[in-house]
Design a protein around this motif. Structure first.
Motif, PDB file in Angstrom:
ATOM      1  N   LEU A  95      -7.464  -9.429  -3.372  1.00  0.00           N
ATOM      2  CA  LEU A  95      -6.933  -8.220  -4.092  1.00  0.00           C
ATOM      3  C   LEU A  95      -6.918  -7.081  -3.157  1.00  0.00           C
ATOM      4  CD1 LEU A  95      -5.496  -6.990  -6.314  1.00  0.00           C
ATOM      5  CD2 LEU A  95      -7.816  -6.805  -7.588  1.00  0.00           C
ATOM      6  N   ALA A  96      -8.080  -6.921  -2.384  1.00  0.00           N
ATOM      7  CA  ALA A  96      -8.471  -5.624  -1.461  1.00  0.00           C
ATOM      8  C   ALA A  96      -7.241  -5.722  -0.463  1.00  0.00           C
ATOM      9  CB  ALA A  96      -9.754  -5.908  -1.007  1.00  0.00           C
ATOM     10  N   TYR A  97      -6.852  -6.881   0.202  1.00  0.00           N
ATOM     11  CA  TYR A  97      -5.889  -6.817   1.240  1.00  0.00           C
ATOM     12  C   TYR A  97      -4.521  -6.485   0.622  1.00  0.00           C
ATOM     13  CZ  TYR A  97      -8.706  -8.736   5.010  1.00  0.00           C
ATOM     14  OH  TYR A  97      -9.701  -9.081   5.943  1.00  0.00           O
ATOM     15  N   GLN A  98      -4.162  -6.743  -0.692  1.00  0.00           N
ATOM     16  CA  GLN A  98      -2.984  -6.624  -1.198  1.00  0.00           C
ATOM     17  C   GLN A  98      -2.779  -5.102  -1.694  1.00  0.00           C
ATOM     18  OE1 GLN A  98      -1.264  -9.293  -4.356  1.00  0.00           O
ATOM     19  NE2 GLN A  98      -1.565  -7.705  -5.662  1.00  0.00           N
ATOM     20  N   ILE A  99      -4.213  -4.446  -1.902  1.00  0.00           N
ATOM     21  CA  ILE A  99      -3.883  -3.000  -2.333  1.00  0.00           C
ATOM     22  C   ILE A  99      -3.810  -2.142  -1.158  1.00  0.00           C
ATOM     23  CG2 ILE A  99      -5.446  -1.226  -3.019  1.00  0.00           C
ATOM     24  CD1 ILE A  99      -6.519  -2.973  -4.889  1.00  0.00           C
ATOM     25  N   SER A 100      -4.372  -2.683   0.076  1.00  0.00           N
ATOM     26  CA  SER A 100      -4.438  -1.899   1.419  1.00  0.00           C
ATOM     27  C   SER A 100      -2.956  -1.983   1.729  1.00  0.00           C
ATOM     28  CB  SER A 100      -4.958  -2.645   2.366  1.00  0.00           C
ATOM     29  OG  SER A 100      -6.488  -2.449   2.389  1.00  0.00           O
ATOM     30  N   GLN A 101      -2.186  -3.139   1.490  1.00  0.00           N
ATOM     31  CA  GLN A 101      -0.846  -3.401   2.107  1.00  0.00           C
ATOM     32  C   GLN A 101       0.075  -2.481   1.335  1.00  0.00           C
ATOM     33  OE1 GLN A 101      -0.210  -7.449   1.497  1.00  0.00           O
ATOM     34  NE2 GLN A 101      -1.186  -8.062   3.416  1.00  0.00           N
ATOM     35  N   GLN A 102       0.026  -2.212  -0.005  1.00  0.00           N
ATOM     36  CA  GLN A 102       0.826  -1.481  -0.852  1.00  0.00           C
ATOM     37  C   GLN A 102       0.537   0.021  -0.397  1.00  0.00           C
ATOM     38  OE1 GLN A 102       1.116  -2.584  -4.714  1.00  0.00           O
ATOM     39  NE2 GLN A 102       2.926  -1.202  -5.145  1.00  0.00           N
ATOM     40  N   PHE A 103      -0.645   0.785  -0.021  1.00  0.00           N
ATOM     41  CA  PHE A 103      -0.772   1.791   0.498  1.00  0.00           C
ATOM     42  C   PHE A 103      -0.218   2.061   1.565  1.00  0.00           C
ATOM     43  CE2 PHE A 103      -4.601   2.644  -2.469  1.00  0.00           C
ATOM     44  CZ  PHE A 103      -4.584   3.915  -2.648  1.00  0.00           C
ATOM     45  N   GLU A 104      -0.313   1.200   2.846  1.00  0.00           N
ATOM     46  CA  GLU A 104       0.526   1.205   3.804  1.00  0.00           C
ATOM     47  C   GLU A 104       1.795   1.323   3.694  1.00  0.00           C
ATOM     48  OE1 GLU A 104      -1.404  -2.142   6.037  1.00  0.00           O
ATOM     49  OE2 GLU A 104      -3.052  -0.765   6.531  1.00  0.00           O
ATOM     50  N   SER A 105       2.430   0.499   3.137  1.00  0.00           N
ATOM     51  CA  SER A 105       4.154   0.648   2.867  1.00  0.00           C
ATOM     52  C   SER A 105       4.609   1.845   1.956  1.00  0.00           C
ATOM     53  CB  SER A 105       4.531  -0.605   2.076  1.00  0.00           C
ATOM     54  OG  SER A 105       3.787  -0.769   0.685  1.00  0.00           O
ATOM     55  N   LEU A 106       3.693   2.150   0.976  1.00  0.00           N
ATOM     56  CA  LEU A 106       4.170   3.684   0.556  1.00  0.00           C
ATOM     57  C   LEU A 106       3.878   4.713   1.396  1.00  0.00           C
ATOM     58  CD1 LEU A 106       2.949   2.770  -3.327  1.00  0.00           C
ATOM     59  CD2 LEU A 106       5.351   2.762  -2.349  1.00  0.00           C
ATOM     60  N   GLY A 107       2.733   4.662   2.117  1.00  0.00           N
ATOM     61  CA  GLY A 107       2.513   5.849   2.971  1.00  0.00           C
ATOM     62  C   GLY A 107       2.826   5.588   4.251  1.00  0.00           C
ATOM     63  N   ALA A 108       3.820   4.780   4.781  1.00  0.00           N
ATOM     64  CA  ALA A 108       4.105   4.771   5.960  1.00  0.00           C
ATOM     65  C   ALA A 108       4.750   6.091   6.760  1.00  0.00           C
ATOM     66  CB  ALA A 108       5.307   3.682   6.107  1.00  0.00           C
ATOM     67  N   ALA A 109       5.527   6.652   5.838  1.00  0.00           N
ATOM     68  CA  ALA A 109       6.192   7.801   6.469  1.00  0.00           C
ATOM     69  C   ALA A 109       5.198   8.941   6.760  1.00  0.00           C
ATOM     70  CB  ALA A 109       7.051   8.464   5.306  1.00  0.00           C
ATOM     71  N   MET A 110       4.045   8.987   6.134  1.00  0.00           N
ATOM     72  CA  MET A 110       3.046  10.047   6.432  1.00  0.00           C
ATOM     73  C   MET A 110       1.912   9.473   7.334  1.00  0.00           C
ATOM     74  SD  MET A 110       1.023  10.360   2.570  1.00  0.00           S
ATOM     75  CE  MET A 110       2.885  10.707   1.798  1.00  0.00           C
ATOM     76  N   GLY A 111       1.972   8.267   7.545  1.00  0.00           N
ATOM     77  CA  GLY A 111       1.182   7.582   8.859  1.00  0.00           C
ATOM     78  C   GLY A 111      -0.443   7.314   8.125  1.00  0.00           C
ATOM     79  N   VAL A 112      -0.255   6.941   6.920  1.00  0.00           N
ATOM     80  CA  VAL A 112      -1.384   6.656   6.319  1.00  0.00           C
ATOM     81  C   VAL A 112      -2.383   5.622   7.050  1.00  0.00           C
ATOM     82  CG1 VAL A 112      -0.701   5.217   4.598  1.00  0.00           C
ATOM     83  CG2 VAL A 112      -2.849   6.538   4.013  1.00  0.00           C
ATOM     84  N   ARG A 113      -3.553   5.864   7.078  1.00  0.00           N
ATOM     85  CA  ARG A 113      -4.467   4.882   7.834  1.00  0.00           C
ATOM     86  C   ARG A 113      -5.437   4.160   6.823  1.00  0.00           C
ATOM     87  NH1 ARG A 113      -4.876   9.193  10.906  1.00  0.00           N
ATOM     88  NH2 ARG A 113      -7.229   9.195  10.537  1.00  0.00           N
ATOM     89  N   CYS A 114      -5.421   2.807   6.748  1.00  0.00           N
ATOM     90  CA  CYS A 114      -6.237   1.971   5.601  1.00  0.00           C
ATOM     91  C   CYS A 114      -7.254   1.122   6.381  1.00  0.00           C
ATOM     92  CB  CYS A 114      -5.354   1.311   4.848  1.00  0.00           C
ATOM     93  SG  CYS A 114      -4.505   2.011   3.593  1.00  0.00           S
ATOM     94  N   ALA A 115      -8.415   0.918   5.819  1.00  0.00           N
ATOM     95  CA  ALA A 115      -9.465   0.068   6.301  1.00  0.00           C
ATOM     96  C   ALA A 115      -9.739  -0.950   5.186  1.00  0.00           C
ATOM     97  CB  ALA A 115     -10.429   0.616   6.837  1.00  0.00           C
ATOM     98  N   THR A 116      -9.772  -2.204   5.432  1.00  0.00           N
ATOM     99  CA  THR A 116      -9.977  -2.941   4.280  1.00  0.00           C
ATOM    100  C   THR A 116     -11.310  -3.705   4.800  1.00  0.00           C
ATOM    101  OG1 THR A 116      -7.809  -3.800   4.363  1.00  0.00           O
ATOM    102  CG2 THR A 116      -9.268  -5.104   3.184  1.00  0.00           C
ATOM    103  N   ILE A 117     -12.339  -3.451   3.735  1.00  0.00           N
ATOM    104  CA  ILE A 117     -13.763  -3.843   4.266  1.00  0.00           C
ATOM    105  C   ILE A 117     -14.130  -4.769   3.249  1.00  0.00           C
ATOM    106  CG2 ILE A 117     -16.150  -2.781   4.251  1.00  0.00           C
ATOM    107  CD1 ILE A 117     -14.137  -1.784   6.530  1.00  0.00           C
ATOM    108  N   VAL A 118     -14.379  -6.237   3.608  1.00  0.00           N
ATOM    109  CA  VAL A 118     -14.537  -7.288   2.650  1.00  0.00           C
ATOM    110  C   VAL A 118     -15.529  -8.184   3.337  1.00  0.00           C
ATOM    111  CG1 VAL A 118     -12.570  -7.046   1.179  1.00  0.00           C
ATOM    112  CG2 VAL A 118     -12.736  -8.527   3.237  1.00  0.00           C
ATOM    113  N   GLY A 119     -16.241  -8.906   2.547  1.00  0.00           N
ATOM    114  CA  GLY A 119     -17.243 -10.267   3.139  1.00  0.00           C
ATOM    115  C   GLY A 119     -16.399 -11.030   3.902  1.00  0.00           C
ATOM    116  N   GLY A 120     -17.063 -11.792   4.734  1.00  0.00           N
ATOM    117  CA  GLY A 120     -16.543 -12.999   5.310  1.00  0.00           C
ATOM    118  C   GLY A 120     -15.694 -12.445   6.652  1.00  0.00           C
TER     119      GLY A 120
END
Length: 450
Positions: A95-120
Motif C-alpha cells: 500500500l505504501a508503494y501504491q500511495i507513492s506512485q499516486q503522489f508521483e503521477s498526480l504531482g508529476a507536473a510540479m516535480g514532486v519527490r517521494c520516498a517510500t520507507i518500508v521494511g525489507g
C-alpha cells in the motif's frame, strides 16, 4: 414544464474537480490519469481539506481516498514548494508503494519527490533517499521510527501534513505505540488527515490524540458489499478443499482470480500445486522478499499471471484492476475481512463473483457473514463426476507441492545457519514482521514493527 416540487427534488449535477477548487496543474494531471469525476469521498473531503481543515474520512477500500488526501497536499505544495511537506503512514508495504506512485503521477507536473520507507529494504538506501529531502515520505510506522531513531540528520520537525491511511488496520496490527512515538516528534502545528474503513474505539482514541477540530466525512455504510457482486458458496468436507479449488480454477480458467488463504503455508503450497497442474499462479504473502512481492503484484496486474494466491496482505487498499473472481479457500474469521477480500472484485461499477469454500467447521462463520451483509449466498453448481476424475491428479500435485516446500525449507535453513555464523542479517526482523501481515501469530521479537 416541471412543478416547483419536482424541480426542488431533482438531483444536482455531480461536482467537477474544477468546481471543488483545484488548480490547473492538478486538473491537467487528473486528466492524464483519466480521473474525470470526483468519487464520493473526494467530493466530500476536498472542499474542507483545501480550506486547511483536519479531516476524518470514513470510506471503504477502493473509494478513491488516496487522491482525496493527495490532492490538497499537492495543491498546498504548489503554493509553498519547500521542505519535507507530508508524511503518510500505511499499514503494509504494498500500500505504501501504491500511495507513492499516486503522489508521483498526480504531482508529476510540479516535480514532486517521494520516498517510500518500508521494511525489507536496505536502511542505507532509504537514508540516502531521505537525505535528498523528498517532499513526501510514505512509510510503514516501524521502519519510519527506525529512521527517526537511527538516521543522522533525519527528522519530521518541519512537517506540514500527517496522513494516517487505513487507520483501523494500522491499529489492528498493534502499531499504536509506534504511532504515539511518531506523534511526539512532529509539530503540533500541522494538518492531519485520518482515513479509515471503520470507526473503531481505537481509531476514535487516535483521532482525539492527533486531530484538531476535524471535519468528519463519511460516505459508506459500516459493512456492505456492492450490488454488482454475485456471492456464492460451496459446502464441502474439509478433506476435499483442494480438489474443489482446482475444479473452480478449471471452471473459471478464462478469468483473473485471487485466491485468499489464512496462512502463508497454504498460499505457497496452493500456488505450487496450481502451477504443477498448468495454472499460471503466483503467491503473495508476507514471508516473500519485497522484490518478490512487488514482482508478483506486477505480473498479476499486467495479466502475465491470471491467478494470485494471497494472504490478507492483499485484501485491503491495493488497487488491482480487472479481478473477475475472488475465491475464499479459507473463510475469514471476521466479517469485515470477508468484505475487504471480496471487494477486490466488482470495483468501479463492474460486475464480479466471489466463491467461498465452506467446510463442516465453518457453518457458524458463514451464517455470521450473511447476517452482516444482509443477503444469502447462492450455492455454486458442481459436477460430481468431473470432481471425482480430478481427485487423483490433485492429490499427486499436492504431494509434489509439499515435497518442493520441504526442499525450499531445507535450503532456507542452511542459508540461515550461514547468516548466523556471519553475525546475522539486519533485515531478519523485517521478515518476521511480515508474518503479522499474513495472519501468523506474532512473536515477541516483531511486536509493533514494520
Amino acid at each position: 414544464m416541471p412543478s416547483a416540487d419536482e424541480a426542488s427534488t431533482s438531483t444536482a449535477p455531480p461536482p467537477s474537480f474544477k468546481s471543488l477548487g483545484l488548480i490547473d496543474p492538478l486538473l491537467e494531471a487528473l486528466e492524464q490519469v483519466n480521473f474525470t469525476t470526483p468519487t464520493e469521498i473526494q467530493a466530500a473531503a476536498l472542499p474542507d481539506a483545501l480550506q486547511g481543515r483536519d479531516i476524518i474520512g470514513v470510506a471503504s477500500t477502493g473509494s478513491g481516498k488516496t487522491a482525496a488526501f493527495a490532492l490538497p497536499i499537492l495543491q498546498k505544495l504548489w503554493e509553498e514548494p519547500k521542505g519535507l511537506f507530508a508524511c503518510v503512514l500505511a499499514p503494509t508495504r504494498e500500500l505504501a508503494y501504491q500511495i507513492s506512485q499516486q503522489f508521483e503521477s498526480l504531482g508529476a507536473a510540479m516535480g514532486v519527490r517521494c520516498a517510500t520507507i518500508v521494511g525489507g529494504m536496505e536502511m542505507m538506501d532509504q537514508a540516502r533517499a531521505l537525505a535528498k529531502r523528498p517532499h513526501v515520505v510514505v512509510a510503514t510506522p516501524g521502519r519510519l521510527n527506525d529512521h527517526l531513531e537511527n538516521t543522522k540528520g533525519f527528522s519530521l520537525r518541519s512537517l506540514k501534513f500527517l496522513v494516517l491511511d487505513e487507520a483501523d488496520r494500522l491499529l489492528d496490527m498493534d502499531f499504536g505505540p509506534v504511532i504515539d512515538k511518531i506523534l511526539k516528534v512532529i509539530p503540533n502545528e500541522r494538518t492531519t488527515y485520518l482515513f479509515s474503513a471503520t470507526m473503531t474505539t481505537k481509531v476514535a482514541k487516535l483521532q482525539r490524540a492527533s486531530l484538531s477540530n476535524p471535519v468528519r466525512v463519511e460516505v459508506s455504510e459500516k459493512y456492505s458489499t456492492v450490488s454488482t457482486l454475485l456471492q456464492y458458496y460451496l459446502f464441502i468436507p474439509l478433506s476435499q478443499k483442494d480438489v474443489h479449488l482446482i475444479y473452480l480454477a478449471n471452471s473459471l480458467a478464462q478469468n483473473s482470480i485471487i485466491i485468499f488463504t489464512r496462512t502463508v503455508h497454504d498460499a505457497q503450497r496452493l500456488s505450487i500445486m496450481l502451477r504443477t497442474l498448468g495454472f499460471p499462479a503466483v503467491p503473495l504473502h508476507g514471508q516473500l522478499s519485497q522484490s518478490s512481492r512487488l514482482g508478483a503484484l506486477g505480473k498479476f496486474k499486467s495479466g502475465g499471471r491470471r491467478v494470485l494466491v494471497a494472504t490478507d496482505v492483499a485484501s485491503r487498499g491495493l488497487d488491482i484492476p480487472h479481478v473477475d473472481v475472488v475465491i475464499n479457500y479459507d473463510i475469514p474469521t471476521h466479517s469485515k475481512d470477508y468484505i475487504h477480500r471480496v471487494g477486490r472484485t466488482a470495483r468501479a461499477g463492474r460486475s464480479g463473483k466471489s466463491v467461498t469454500l465452506v467446510t463442516q467447521y465453518d457453518v457458524e462463520l458463514i451464517q455470521r457473514i450473511e447476517a452482516v451483509i444482509g443477503k444469502k449466498m447462492e450455492l455454486w453448481p458442481t459436477d460430481t463426476e468431473e470432481i471425482a476424475m480430478l481427485r487423483e491428479r490433485v492429490d499427486e500435485a499436492g504431494r509434489a507441492a509439499t515435497n518442493e516446500m520441504k526442499e525450499q525449507s531445507g535450503g532456507k535453513s542452511a542459508r540461515k545457519r550461514k547468516r548466523d555464523r556471519n553475525g546475522g542479517d539486519r533485515d531478519d526482523r523485517d521478515r518476521d514482521d511480515d508474518v503479522v501481515e499474513a495472519g501468523v501469530p506474532r512473536g515477541k521479537k516483531s511486536k509493533g514493527r514494520r
